[in-house]
Scaffold this motif. Structure first.
Motif, short mmCIF file in Angstrom:
data_model
loop_
_atom_site.label_atom_id
_atom_site.label_comp_id
_atom_site.label_asym_id
_atom_site.label_seq_id
_atom_site.Cartn_x
_atom_site.Cartn_y
_atom_site.Cartn_z
N THR A 119 0.90 -1.16 0.16
CA THR A 119 -0.13 -0.01 0.31
C THR A 119 0.89 1.21 -0.02
OG1 THR A 119 -0.20 -0.05 2.48
CG2 THR A 119 -1.70 -1.29 1.34
N ALA A 120 0.41 2.29 -0.44
CA ALA A 120 0.93 3.50 -0.63
C ALA A 120 1.00 4.46 0.66
CB ALA A 120 0.53 4.67 -1.81
N VAL A 121 2.16 4.69 1.00
CA VAL A 121 2.30 5.76 2.23
C VAL A 121 3.08 7.17 1.66
CG1 VAL A 121 3.24 5.87 4.40
CG2 VAL A 121 2.51 3.67 3.62
N GLY A 122 2.68 8.16 2.32
CA GLY A 122 3.54 9.49 2.37
C GLY A 122 2.80 10.33 1.76
N THR A 123 3.53 11.46 2.08
CA THR A 123 2.57 12.90 1.65
C THR A 123 4.03 13.72 1.15
OG1 THR A 123 3.00 13.89 3.84
CG2 THR A 123 0.93 12.89 3.16
N THR B 185 2.40 7.53 -2.16
CA THR B 185 1.93 8.96 -1.95
C THR B 185 0.58 9.15 -1.27
OG1 THR B 185 0.79 8.98 -4.12
CG2 THR B 185 3.25 9.39 -4.07
N LYS B 186 0.02 7.95 -0.89
CA LYS B 186 -1.25 8.19 -0.55
C LYS B 186 -1.50 8.08 1.25
CE LYS B 186 -3.12 6.52 -5.07
NZ LYS B 186 -4.05 5.37 -5.58
N LYS B 187 -0.30 7.48 1.76
CA LYS B 187 -0.62 7.35 3.48
C LYS B 187 0.41 8.11 3.97
CE LYS B 187 -2.62 2.71 3.29
NZ LYS B 187 -2.70 1.51 3.95
N THR B 188 -0.02 8.27 5.37
CA THR B 188 0.67 9.16 6.15
C THR B 188 1.28 8.53 7.23
OG1 THR B 188 -0.81 11.28 5.95
CG2 THR B 188 0.60 11.01 7.84
N GLY B 189 0.77 7.30 7.88
CA GLY B 189 1.34 6.52 8.72
C GLY B 189 1.99 5.40 8.03
N LEU B 190 3.29 5.02 8.56
CA LEU B 190 3.99 3.85 7.83
C LEU B 190 4.13 2.63 8.52
CD1 LEU B 190 6.16 3.04 5.60
CD2 LEU B 190 7.59 4.49 6.90
N GLU C 219 -2.35 -12.24 10.33
CA GLU C 219 -3.47 -11.75 9.40
C GLU C 219 -4.07 -10.39 9.70
OE1 GLU C 219 -6.68 -14.00 12.65
OE2 GLU C 219 -5.64 -15.08 11.02
N ASN C 220 -3.62 -9.74 10.77
CA ASN C 220 -4.28 -8.64 11.06
C ASN C 220 -3.47 -7.24 10.50
OD1 ASN C 220 -6.40 -9.51 12.34
ND2 ASN C 220 -5.45 -9.59 14.46
N ILE C 221 -2.06 -7.82 10.10
CA ILE C 221 -1.34 -6.57 9.81
C ILE C 221 -1.96 -5.49 8.89
CG2 ILE C 221 0.92 -5.94 8.83
CD1 ILE C 221 2.03 -8.48 10.14
N ASP C 222 -2.42 -6.20 7.87
CA ASP C 222 -3.03 -5.35 6.75
C ASP C 222 -3.83 -4.12 7.25
OD1 ASP C 222 -1.51 -6.38 5.07
OD2 ASP C 222 -3.01 -7.62 4.03
N GLU C 223 -4.77 -4.62 8.11
CA GLU C 223 -6.03 -3.82 8.70
C GLU C 223 -5.19 -2.93 9.43
OE1 GLU C 223 -10.28 -3.92 10.90
OE2 GLU C 223 -9.31 -6.01 10.31
N PHE C 224 -4.33 -3.33 10.60
CA PHE C 224 -3.69 -2.61 11.27
C PHE C 224 -2.88 -1.22 10.31
CE2 PHE C 224 0.65 -1.30 13.18
CZ PHE C 224 -0.05 -0.67 14.45
N ALA C 225 -2.45 -1.69 9.38
CA ALA C 225 -1.70 -0.49 8.59
C ALA C 225 -2.69 0.38 8.26
CB ALA C 225 -0.74 -1.19 7.52
N ASP C 226 -3.67 0.07 7.51
CA ASP C 226 -4.76 1.03 7.35
C ASP C 226 -5.54 1.86 8.20
OD1 ASP C 226 -4.62 0.02 4.56
OD2 ASP C 226 -6.12 -1.37 4.91
N ARG C 227 -5.61 1.28 9.35
CA ARG C 227 -6.26 2.11 10.60
C ARG C 227 -5.22 2.88 11.22
NH1 ARG C 227 -9.66 -2.29 13.74
NH2 ARG C 227 -9.55 -0.73 15.47
N PHE C 228 -4.08 2.39 11.17
CA PHE C 228 -2.88 3.11 11.70
C PHE C 228 -2.77 4.31 10.89
CE2 PHE C 228 1.83 4.13 11.90
CZ PHE C 228 1.83 4.82 13.16
N ASP C 229 -2.73 4.36 9.47
CA ASP C 229 -2.55 5.43 8.57
C ASP C 229 -3.67 6.34 8.66
OD1 ASP C 229 -1.68 6.79 6.06
OD2 ASP C 229 -3.79 5.87 5.42
N GLN C 230 -5.03 5.83 8.87
CA GLN C 230 -6.11 6.76 9.11
C GLN C 230 -5.86 7.48 10.29
OE1 GLN C 230 -8.41 7.17 6.92
NE2 GLN C 230 -9.48 8.79 8.29
N TYR C 231 -5.53 6.89 11.43
CA TYR C 231 -5.39 7.57 12.68
C TYR C 231 -4.27 8.71 12.55
CZ TYR C 231 -4.64 8.64 17.69
OH TYR C 231 -4.66 9.13 18.90
N ALA C 232 -3.22 8.54 11.82
CA ALA C 232 -2.16 9.42 11.47
C ALA C 232 -2.82 10.56 10.74
CB ALA C 232 -1.03 8.76 10.89
N ARG C 233 -3.54 10.30 9.60
CA ARG C 233 -4.21 11.16 8.86
C ARG C 233 -4.95 12.04 9.50
NH1 ARG C 233 -4.42 10.68 3.46
NH2 ARG C 233 -3.54 8.50 3.13
N GLU C 234 -5.54 11.66 10.68
CA GLU C 234 -6.61 12.43 11.45
C GLU C 234 -5.93 13.34 12.45
OE1 GLU C 234 -9.15 9.60 13.16
OE2 GLU C 234 -10.37 9.24 11.29
#
Length: 913
Positions: free
Chosen positions: A34-38, A402-407, A487-502
């Protein structure tokens, strides 16, 4: 005397470091790309390697010094202006606060019984000791946990009640309490379990211990869970919502010390408790706890204990690390020499060896352990570098980033990442990409990881928001650890990124470097750097001073050093003094620095390099900006004649003939204001000009009404010019303001420039003084404000006169005798005022003359800083010295930037002295 220059405008030329549309590359693992970064605003593309790497340029955020406050503090405390300014930068502005910070005492510590849970914990432990129950200390495998465990083991030994330590295995058990360990301890006879540096989130584990009949006391400085705390006998932490403890930043070892203090009654620290502060300092600094408040006291007092090297384990560790006797232990030693070796045991093997090292009483028995830890540290570096390179390669080879803030990044199936070093790798990735980051070591169905966070987001809170995905977790604002099912790493990565974004803005994602101030190279002496040790230990929230030097040139060609040739060595100068500078991990600047047509701006930490029994100043580079050398030097007018500006500075500081310059200026018949040094200079000016029919005189000895009348004549055109030795009140608009002499005080200088900015028509500010004028001004100031030797000479003169002339002395008699004794006449007036304020004499004004009478010597010896006149004089001398340097050494553009800033014209955020 240290010169403090207000330097804020530290820019980066486009010639070398041009802004490009670049992005930090980041990627989370092989399970789901998945993409991370700004977007990053500025990237430096300089490298010695075939594959171009990117370095995100830091935004320098200089502080605006408060020269008046720092000078006043320096005089009152007898410290250098540099140290005083650094104190003010830390929010320490009063004499009492500075005294407490520079010279902490045990009296500044809070009572342990103010701590939440302390009374219950002490009561239960005393009951266990009375009944002979078995007590175990359950620690953590990092430096905070092992020092905390060692401290309690040593304390109970001192109380003649041995306890047993338990340090979990990072690889088999992971962080914190676990049911298997609790079951084992029960089988070994545990009745009371005391945790250090862990347990605050272990609700199920404490419930399990209770079911086995084990009482639990938790001491943990990490963030409590959002729900109910674990059902322990006591939870010792200042971070509970109901806590009333005055300081919430204690490390795990700090809480262990509080428990030890409570067990020993909570009164004054005895010699044993003071001896344990070496462990408190080591754990607190190396665990990156904030070195403010009570931590400042504990760590500062702990440094004293550490430098005694009375603990065999500390002495052994220093010796194997090449930091033996003769080398001072400071904050850097704890964070980068001793701390990594202590941590290496838990990272590479098991950390129970550390407890044996720190609690051992025989140097010969524990030196092998110290050597073993040193070996672990070497292996740790090798493994860490390999994982860092693999993680970076994984990030760099993925384009969709380029789409994520949390890595979140983790290992490929073919890679074996050592979970003991992923925290260090996370720190390196954070430094490189400036994003909150977790690095996970995946092994089978589970992954263990560590995270690091940038300013603006709380990492522990981000994990609390993902609790349902995690097996366990713990941490604080800047660092955290977790265990997660693969098995939870993908979802954790998405939610961690969303938290960082907010929780992070685009502005938060730009790395920043706070600068304390800029200095000149000539003031970076060994003595000046040694004075900075008063602020030790440096660490989190008490960072080493970040200073800046501008417009440096290389004295010789740059070089790279280190086994991997990744460090940079420079010899630079600003034309006054050569300096040695080291940039760790900054070899990618090497090629750019070989360009002969460049200048450097350096942000750095000053330090003393000790090598082969020699000590010299060294600059540890924090960041550098490169810019090309301007082909045309700044002219003698800024802005130029072609540019529009209400104020222009005309630089004639190399003028040989002031008379001709002023005569030509006055013949233009444009309104002019001439400022001179004093009344004597006014007389000289009028004598030099000759015909002065259209030049008015304004003196400090005139009444305000008379001065206003002179200003009014200038406004009506009755006068072409006014010459003044004081600031003209409410002056009209004039075409020229001329400074014939330097001005001692910065506020006076800016006040005299201020009227020029109130009118749209251009005013020219002329600087026609020279270095010899600066020298004369400084001589006059030192004459007017006597120092200690002159005051002593004056007092002896008064004593001799009293014996010869009787009860009272006239001022005329004193002045005449002072001249005979080579005491400057201007020093007599202020000298008498100082001696009067020190209750050594009284002054009696009379109709015809002033009389002076000596008083009996006071019973208590008086100090010079008890005199306001003396303090005021010292402050004036300090501020005059640095402002003299500004007026003499800054170019015309720099002076214009500062003047325009002070007069609220410039929109530039960073003009400075």
């Amino acid at each position: 005397m240290i010169l403090l220059l207000w330097r804020v405008d530290i820019s980066l030329s486009n010639a070398v470091n041009a802004p490009i549309n670049g992005h930090p590359k980041s990627f989370h693992g092989s399970i789901k790309a998945t993409a991370v970064g700004t977007k990053i605003s500025r990237i430096c593309q300089i490298s010695t390697e075939p594959t171009m790497k990117t370095r995100q340029q830091k935004i320098w955020e200089p502080r605006t010094p408060d020269i008046d406050k720092s000078s006043r503090l320096a005089v009152r405390l007898g410290i250098s202006p540099l140290v005083a300014q650094l104190l003010i930068n830390r929010g320490i502005e009063t004499e009492d606060a500075a005294q407490a910070y520079l010279y902490p005492t045990p009296d500044q510590l809070h009572s342990p019984f103010l701590m939440h849970g302390m009374e219950q914990a002490v009561e239960r432990i005393r009951l266990a000791m009375k009944q002979g129950e078995q007590i175990w200390i359950f620690g953590d495998y990092d430096v905070d946990g092992t020092t905390a465990t060692s401290l309690l083991v040593t304390t109970f030994r001192h109380l003649d009640f041995p306890v047993k330590p338990y340090i979990p295995n990072r690889f088999d058990e992971g962080y914190g309490l676990n049911k298997a360990a609790i079951q084992t301890l029960k089988e070994r006879g545990c009745d009371l379990l005391i945790t250090v540096d862990c347990g605050i989130t272990s609700v199920e584990e404490v419930e399990f211990a209770n079911s086995l009949g084990i009482d639990v006391i938790i001491t943990d400085h990490h963030q409590p869970p959002p729900g109910a705390p674990p059902p322990a006998i006591a939870v010792i932490t200042p971070k509970m919502p109901e806590s009333e403890y005055p300081f919430d930043g204690l490390a795990g070892v700090g809480l262990a010390f509080k428990l030890a203090h409570g067990l020993m009654g909570g009164g004054d620290l005895d010699s044993f408790l003071q001896s344990q502060l070496d462990l408190v300092a080591l754990g607190t600094v190396a665990d990156m706890a904030p070195l403010t408040g009570e931590n400042r006291v504990l760590s500062s007092l702990g440094l004293v204990e550490l430098n005694k090297r009375e603990r065999p384990g500390i002495r052994a560790l220093c010796n194997v690390a090449n930091h033996g006797d003769g080398k001072q232990i400071v904050g850097h030693t704890l964070g980068f020499v001793l701390g990594p070796r202590v941590n290496a045991a838990g990272r590479m093997q098991t950390a129970d060896k550390v407890v044996k090292l720190l609690t051992g009483e025989s140097y010969n028995d524990i030196i092998p352990i110290a050597k073993e830890l040193d070996d672990y540290n070497l292996k740790r570096r090798e493994v860490q570098n390999k994982i860092r390179d693999q993680a970076t390669a994984t990030i760099e080879k993925n384009r969709d980033h380029t789409k994520k803030t949390g890595l979140v990044v983790y290992n490929e199936p073919s890679e074996d990442w050592h979970q003991g070093v992923v925290g260090i790798v996370a720190s390196q990735l954070l430094e490189r990409y400036y994003r909150p980051v977790f690095v996970l070591a995946v092994k089978g169905e589970e992954a263990h990881g560590s995270g690091r966070c940038i300013e603006g987001m709380n990492l522990a809170d981000s994990l609390n928001a993902c609790t349902d995905l995690l097996v366990k977790h713990g941490g604080h604002e800047a660092a955290a650890g977790l265990t997660i099912k693969t098995e939870n790493i993908d979802e954790f990565a998405d939610r961690f990124d969303q938290y960082a974004r907010e929780h992070l803005s685009n502005e938060d994602l730009n790395p920043k470097l706070k600068l304390d101030l800029e200095v000149q190279s000539s003031y970076l002496t060994l003595q000046a750097i040694e004075e900075l040790q008063q602020l030790e230990p440096f660490g989190e929230e008490n960072s080493p001073p970040h200073l800046a030097l501008r417009n440096l040139r290389l004295q010789k060609s740059p070089s790279v050093m280190g086994k991997e040739k990744n460090h940079l060595k420079l010899f630079v100068t600003d034309g006054e003094q050569p300096l040695e500078a080291v940039g760790w991990g900054m070899a990618d600047y090497f090629i750019a620095l070989t360009n002969k047509n460049i200048r450097l701006d350096l942000a750095f930490e000053p330090e003393i390099n000790e090598w082969n029994n020699s000590r010299r100043v060294q600059l540890k580079i924090s960041d550098l900006h490169l810019h090309t050398l301007e082909r045309s030097a700044v002219g003698r007018m800024f802005p130029t004649e072609e540019e529009k500006s209400p104020v222009k500075i005309v630089d004639r500081r190399v003028l040989d003939n002031k008379r001709d310059y002023l005569y030509d200026l006055l013949t233009q018949k444009e309104p002019t204001l001439l400022y001179v040094r004093d009344e004597k200079a006014l007389d000289q000016l009028f004598e030099m000009l000759g015909s002065t029919e259209k030049v008015g005189r304004c003196g400090a000895d005139m009444s305000e009404a008379d001065r206003a009348q002179v200003a009014d004549k200038l406004a009506r055109g009755e006068l072409l010019a006014v010459a003044s030795d004081c600031t003209l009140p409410h002056p009209p608009h004039v075409t020229h303001i001329v400074f014939c002499h330097p001005v001692p005080q910065h506020l006076t200088f800016f006040d005299r420039c201020q009227p020029a900015f109130k009118h749209p028509e251009t005013t020219y500010i002329h600087l026609i003084f020279q270095s010899k004028d600066i020298e004369w001004m400084w001589k006059c100031i030192t004459w007017e404000y006597p120092d200690k030797p002159i005051l002593q000479k004056l007092y002896k003169c008064l004593q001799a006169l009293s014996q010869d002339n009787g009860y009272r002395l006239t001022l005329e008699t004193v002045v005449a005798a002072a001249q005979t004794d080579s005491i400057p006449v201007p020093a007599v007036k202020n000298g008498l005022s100082i001696l009067e304020e020190l209750q050594l004499l009284t002054q009696h004004p009379n109709f015809s003359t002033q009389e002076i009478q000596l008083l009996p010597l006071p019973t208590k010896k008086r100090q010079l800083h008890e005199s306001e006149t003396y303090l005021n004089g010292e402050q004036i001398k300090q501020t005059s010295r640095w402002f003299s340097e500004f007026q003499l050494r800054q170019n015309v553009k720099q002076i214009w930037e500062r003047v325009s800033y002070e007069c609220q014209l410039s929109d530039s955020p960073n003009p400075s002295i």
